[in-house]
Write a protein that holds these residues in place. Structure first.
Motif, PDB file in Angstrom:
ATOM      1  N   UNK A   3     -16.839   2.028 -14.896  1.00  0.00           N
ATOM      2  CA  UNK A   3     -15.563   1.491 -14.040  1.00  0.00           C
ATOM      3  C   UNK A   3     -15.631   2.363 -12.739  1.00  0.00           C
ATOM      4  N   UNK A   4     -14.910   1.779 -11.883  1.00  0.00           N
ATOM      5  CA  UNK A   4     -14.589   2.436 -10.763  1.00  0.00           C
ATOM      6  C   UNK A   4     -13.028   3.006 -10.509  1.00  0.00           C
ATOM      7  N   UNK A   5     -12.883   4.297 -10.148  1.00  0.00           N
ATOM      8  CA  UNK A   5     -11.651   4.710 -10.282  1.00  0.00           C
ATOM      9  C   UNK A   5     -11.374   5.748  -9.162  1.00  0.00           C
ATOM     10  N   UNK A   6     -10.351   5.726  -8.497  1.00  0.00           N
ATOM     11  CA  UNK A   6      -9.997   6.696  -7.556  1.00  0.00           C
ATOM     12  C   UNK A   6      -8.723   7.335  -7.907  1.00  0.00           C
ATOM     13  N   UNK A   7      -8.792   8.725  -7.504  1.00  0.00           N
ATOM     14  CA  UNK A   7      -7.410   9.662  -7.552  1.00  0.00           C
ATOM     15  C   UNK A   7      -6.344   9.310  -6.584  1.00  0.00           C
ATOM     16  N   UNK A   8      -5.261   8.559  -6.883  1.00  0.00           N
ATOM     17  CA  UNK A   8      -4.244   8.558  -5.962  1.00  0.00           C
ATOM     18  C   UNK A   8      -3.216   9.546  -5.853  1.00  0.00           C
ATOM     19  N   UNK A   9      -2.382   9.689  -4.700  1.00  0.00           N
ATOM     20  CA  UNK A   9      -1.285  10.564  -4.696  1.00  0.00           C
ATOM     21  C   UNK A   9      -0.099  10.156  -5.501  1.00  0.00           C
ATOM     22  N   UNK A  68      -8.005   8.882   1.266  1.00  0.00           N
ATOM     23  CA  UNK A  68      -6.714   9.825   1.131  1.00  0.00           C
ATOM     24  C   UNK A  68      -5.931   9.231   2.212  1.00  0.00           C
ATOM     25  N   UNK A  69      -6.141   9.246   3.535  1.00  0.00           N
ATOM     26  CA  UNK A  69      -5.343   8.755   4.595  1.00  0.00           C
ATOM     27  C   UNK A  69      -4.896   7.338   4.287  1.00  0.00           C
ATOM     28  N   UNK A  70      -5.984   6.674   3.715  1.00  0.00           N
ATOM     29  CA  UNK A  70      -5.863   5.146   3.719  1.00  0.00           C
ATOM     30  C   UNK A  70      -5.152   4.554   2.535  1.00  0.00           C
ATOM     31  N   UNK A  71      -4.604   5.405   1.953  1.00  0.00           N
ATOM     32  CA  UNK A  71      -3.783   5.128   0.824  1.00  0.00           C
ATOM     33  C   UNK A  71      -2.506   5.822   0.651  1.00  0.00           C
ATOM     34  N   UNK A  72      -1.542   5.073   1.165  1.00  0.00           N
ATOM     35  CA  UNK A  72      -0.034   5.602   1.332  1.00  0.00           C
ATOM     36  C   UNK A  72       0.543   5.547  -0.001  1.00  0.00           C
ATOM     37  N   UNK A  73       1.871   5.898  -0.022  1.00  0.00           N
ATOM     38  CA  UNK A  73       2.439   5.803  -1.201  1.00  0.00           C
ATOM     39  C   UNK A  73       2.572   4.650  -1.943  1.00  0.00           C
ATOM     40  N   UNK A  74       2.133   4.406  -3.325  1.00  0.00           N
ATOM     41  CA  UNK A  74       2.281   3.041  -3.768  1.00  0.00           C
ATOM     42  C   UNK A  74       3.747   2.842  -4.431  1.00  0.00           C
ATOM     43  N   UNK A  75       3.980   1.513  -4.732  1.00  0.00           N
ATOM     44  CA  UNK A  75       4.951   1.313  -5.369  1.00  0.00           C
ATOM     45  C   UNK A  75       5.027   0.486  -6.679  1.00  0.00           C
ATOM     46  N   UNK A  76       6.048   0.759  -7.657  1.00  0.00           N
ATOM     47  CA  UNK A  76       5.867   0.247  -8.952  1.00  0.00           C
ATOM     48  C   UNK A  76       7.385  -0.725  -9.231  1.00  0.00           C
ATOM     49  N   UNK A  77       6.788  -1.576 -10.133  1.00  0.00           N
ATOM     50  CA  UNK A  77       8.015  -2.265 -10.783  1.00  0.00           C
ATOM     51  C   UNK A  77       9.360  -1.645 -11.093  1.00  0.00           C
ATOM     52  N   UNK A  78      10.627  -2.462 -11.192  1.00  0.00           N
ATOM     53  CA  UNK A  78      11.850  -1.587 -11.282  1.00  0.00           C
ATOM     54  C   UNK A  78      11.816  -1.112 -12.579  1.00  0.00           C
ATOM     55  N   UNK A  89       5.644   1.824   8.122  1.00  0.00           N
ATOM     56  CA  UNK A  89       4.134   1.711   8.860  1.00  0.00           C
ATOM     57  C   UNK A  89       4.240   2.321  10.302  1.00  0.00           C
ATOM     58  N   UNK A  90       3.538   3.281  10.403  1.00  0.00           N
ATOM     59  CA  UNK A  90       3.631   3.964  11.485  1.00  0.00           C
ATOM     60  C   UNK A  90       2.671   3.078  12.702  1.00  0.00           C
ATOM     61  N   UNK A  91       1.849   2.512  12.181  1.00  0.00           N
ATOM     62  CA  UNK A  91       0.787   1.822  13.285  1.00  0.00           C
ATOM     63  C   UNK A  91       0.181   0.431  12.810  1.00  0.00           C
ATOM     64  N   UNK A  92       0.439  -0.498  13.409  1.00  0.00           N
ATOM     65  CA  UNK A  92      -0.051  -1.935  13.101  1.00  0.00           C
ATOM     66  C   UNK A  92      -1.342  -2.023  12.983  1.00  0.00           C
ATOM     67  N   UNK A  93      -2.097  -1.121  13.590  1.00  0.00           N
ATOM     68  CA  UNK A  93      -3.571  -1.303  14.044  1.00  0.00           C
ATOM     69  C   UNK A  93      -4.154  -0.502  12.744  1.00  0.00           C
ATOM     70  N   UNK A  94      -3.561   0.091  11.844  1.00  0.00           N
ATOM     71  CA  UNK A  94      -4.226   0.592  10.605  1.00  0.00           C
ATOM     72  C   UNK A  94      -4.575  -0.404   9.611  1.00  0.00           C
ATOM     73  N   UNK A  95      -3.900  -1.928   9.649  1.00  0.00           N
ATOM     74  CA  UNK A  95      -4.221  -2.588   8.781  1.00  0.00           C
ATOM     75  C   UNK A  95      -3.683  -2.697   7.524  1.00  0.00           C
ATOM     76  N   UNK A  96      -2.297  -2.658   7.347  1.00  0.00           N
ATOM     77  CA  UNK A  96      -1.419  -2.564   6.115  1.00  0.00           C
ATOM     78  C   UNK A  96      -1.926  -3.751   5.136  1.00  0.00           C
ATOM     79  N   UNK A  97      -2.217  -3.552   4.041  1.00  0.00           N
ATOM     80  CA  UNK A  97      -2.329  -4.391   3.019  1.00  0.00           C
ATOM     81  C   UNK A  97      -1.456  -4.365   1.510  1.00  0.00           C
ATOM     82  N   UNK A  98      -1.036  -4.976   1.039  1.00  0.00           N
ATOM     83  CA  UNK A  98      -0.359  -5.257  -0.226  1.00  0.00           C
ATOM     84  C   UNK A  98      -1.429  -5.168  -1.440  1.00  0.00           C
ATOM     85  N   UNK A  99      -1.440  -4.747  -2.432  1.00  0.00           N
ATOM     86  CA  UNK A  99      -2.566  -4.910  -3.668  1.00  0.00           C
ATOM     87  C   UNK A  99      -1.540  -5.092  -4.914  1.00  0.00           C
ATOM     88  N   UNK A 100      -1.406  -6.148  -5.591  1.00  0.00           N
ATOM     89  CA  UNK A 100      -0.796  -6.383  -6.699  1.00  0.00           C
ATOM     90  C   UNK A 100      -1.761  -6.019  -8.091  1.00  0.00           C
TER      91      UNK A 100
END
Length: 338
Positions: free
Chosen positions: A110-116, A188-198, A129-140
Motif C-alpha cells: 500500500x501507498x500512504x501519505x501523512x496528511x495535515x 506538503x504544500x501540494x496538499x491543503x486542508x481536506x474536507x469531510x462529510x457532515x 484558493x490563492x493561485x489558480x495556476x496551482x491546479x486545484x483538484x478535488x478527490x472523492x
C-alpha cells in the motif's frame, strides 16, 4: 448511528443525527466531542446508540432540525490523517500525467501519505484558493476512523478497530506536486486542508454494502451541478481498509481518532481500460486529473480545467433507497482572502 460535530471552538460539539439526516440531538451529556467519545468508546458507544434510538423514536429531548452548513468536519482536527492510494488505477493515471512509471510493487504494497490533521474543512465550508495556476483538484474518497490500533496489528485486529466511516474531499494542488515529489520528501504544500462529510456513521448504517473491509456503493461527484463520476467504491480497491490500517500500524500504534483514507475512488472499464468519462457513457472519475489524462491520451491535450473561483464540488453516497448516507460534501471555491 450517525454522528456530527457542530461548529464550536476547535473540536466542535457532538450531536447524534437521525438516519434520514433530518433531526439531531445534543450528545454532550455523553461526550462533549467526537474525539472524547472515541477515547472511551466502550462506554460511550452504547449510550450514543441509545440516544440514536430515542431520536428515531421521537422521544429524545432537545432534538432540532439538522443543518449540514452548521457542521465542522466530524473530527474538526485529528491526531492523525493517513491517506492511502488503494485504487491503483488512480495512481497509474496520475503518474502517467507527470511522466512517471508505476512500479510493480505498488500492486503489492500500500501507498500512504501523512496528511495535515490540525484542521479540516467542514462539508459546506468554502475552499480557499490563492493561485489558480496551482491546479486545484478535488478527490472523492472514503475514510474510516479508528479506535486504538496496536503496533503490528494484523488485518483482523485492524478491521475490529474501525469505528466510523465518512466521505472525504482530499484536495490537491496538482501543479505543485511534481516539483515537491522530485525533492524525495513527499507532499506538503501540494496538499491543503481536506474536507469531510457532515456526518460519520457506524459501519452498520451501510447494511450489506459494508463487508467489514470496504463499502460497495457508487461514490457520486458533481462539478458545477453536472455528474462527474459515479465509480463503484467496492470494485478495483487493491487494498481494503484493514490492509491500509495494518500497513500504517506496522511500526507504530495508531491512537483512537486516527483517520485512514482510501485514496481517490477509481474504476477501470470492464474491458480493462482506464475508464471513460460520464459523457462517453462510462462511470467517470473522482478527480479532474484522471479526466485530463484520458483527454490527453484521446485528443492530444487535456481539455478540462482545474478548479477556479466560483466552481462548486459535491460528493455524496446514496443507499439502495436513494437516501444520502453521510450527507453531501458541497463546497464552493473562493479566492483566498476575498
Amino acid at each position: 448511528m450517525k454522528l456530527a460535530s457542530l461548529k464550536q471552538g476547535r473540536d466542535g460539539r457532538l450531536v447524534v443525527v437521525s438516519r434520514d439526516l433530518a433531526r439531531a440531538v445534543p450528545a454532550t451529556g455523553i461526550a462533549p466531542t467526537l474525539q472524547a467519545a472515541l477515547d472511551d468508546w466502550d462506554d460511550t458507544a452504547p449510550r450514543l446508540e441509545q440516544l440514536a434510538a430515542d431520536l428515531e423514536a421521537g422521544t429524545a429531548d432537545g432534538s432540532f432540525a439538522f443543518d449540514a452548513t452548521r457542521c465542522a468536519a466530524p473530527l474538526p482536527r485529528a491526531y492523525q490523517w493517513a491517506d492511502g492510494s488503494a485504487y491503483v488505477n488512480h495512481v497509474a493515471l496520475v503518474r502517467k500525467a507527470r511522466g512517471a512509471e508505476l512500479p510493480d510493487s505498488f500492486w503489492r504494497d500500500p501507498l500512504i501519505y501523512q496528511g495535515g490533521s490540525d484542521g479540516f474543512l467542514g462539508a459546506c465550508d468554502p475552499i480557499p484558493l490563492a493561485d489558480e495556476t496551482w491546479g486545484l483538484d478535488f478527490e472523492a474518497e472514503i475514510a474510516v476512523v479508528t479506535g486504538d490500533v496496536p503496533q503490528g496489528a494484523n488485518d483482523t485486529e485492524a478491521a475490529a478497530a474501525i469505528r466510523l466511516i465518512m466521505l472525504a474531499n482530499d484536495l490537491s494542488l496538482r501543479n505543485l506536486i511534481p516539483d515537491e515529489l522530485a525533492k524525495g520528501f513527499g507532499f506538503f504544500q501540494s496538499k491543503p486542508a481536506s474536507a469531510f462529510s457532515p456526518v460519520a456513521v457506524t459501519p452498520d448504517e451501510l447494511g450489506a454494502a459494508w463487508d467489514g473491509r470496504k463499502a460497495s456503493l457508487p461514490l457520486l461527484s458533481q462539478l458545477n451541478g453536472a455528474l462527474f463520476g459515479r465509480p463503484e467504491a467496492g470494485e478495483d480497491m487493491t487494498f481494503d481498509f484493514p490492509q491500509l490500517i495494518a500497513h500504517a500500524a506496522k511500526t507504530r500504534a495508531l491512537a483512537a481518532g486516527s483517520i485512514v483514507g482510501s485514496g481517490t475512488v477509481s474504476n477501470r472499464d470492464p474491458e480493462g481500460g482506464p475508464g471513460r468519462s460520464v459523457a462517453d457513457g462510462g462511470l467517470g472519475y473522482s478527480c479532474i486529473a484522471e479526466q485530463r489524462v484520458i483527454e490527453a491520451l484521446t485528443h492530444g491535450e487535456a481539455r478540462t480545467p482545474f478548479l477556479k473561483a466560483g466552481d462548486r464540488v459535491t460528493i455524496e453516497m446514496l443507499d439502495g433507497a436513494g437516501q444520502s448516507i453521510f450527507g453531501a460534501i458541497n463546497q464552493g471555491v473562493v479566492a483566498f482572502g476575498a
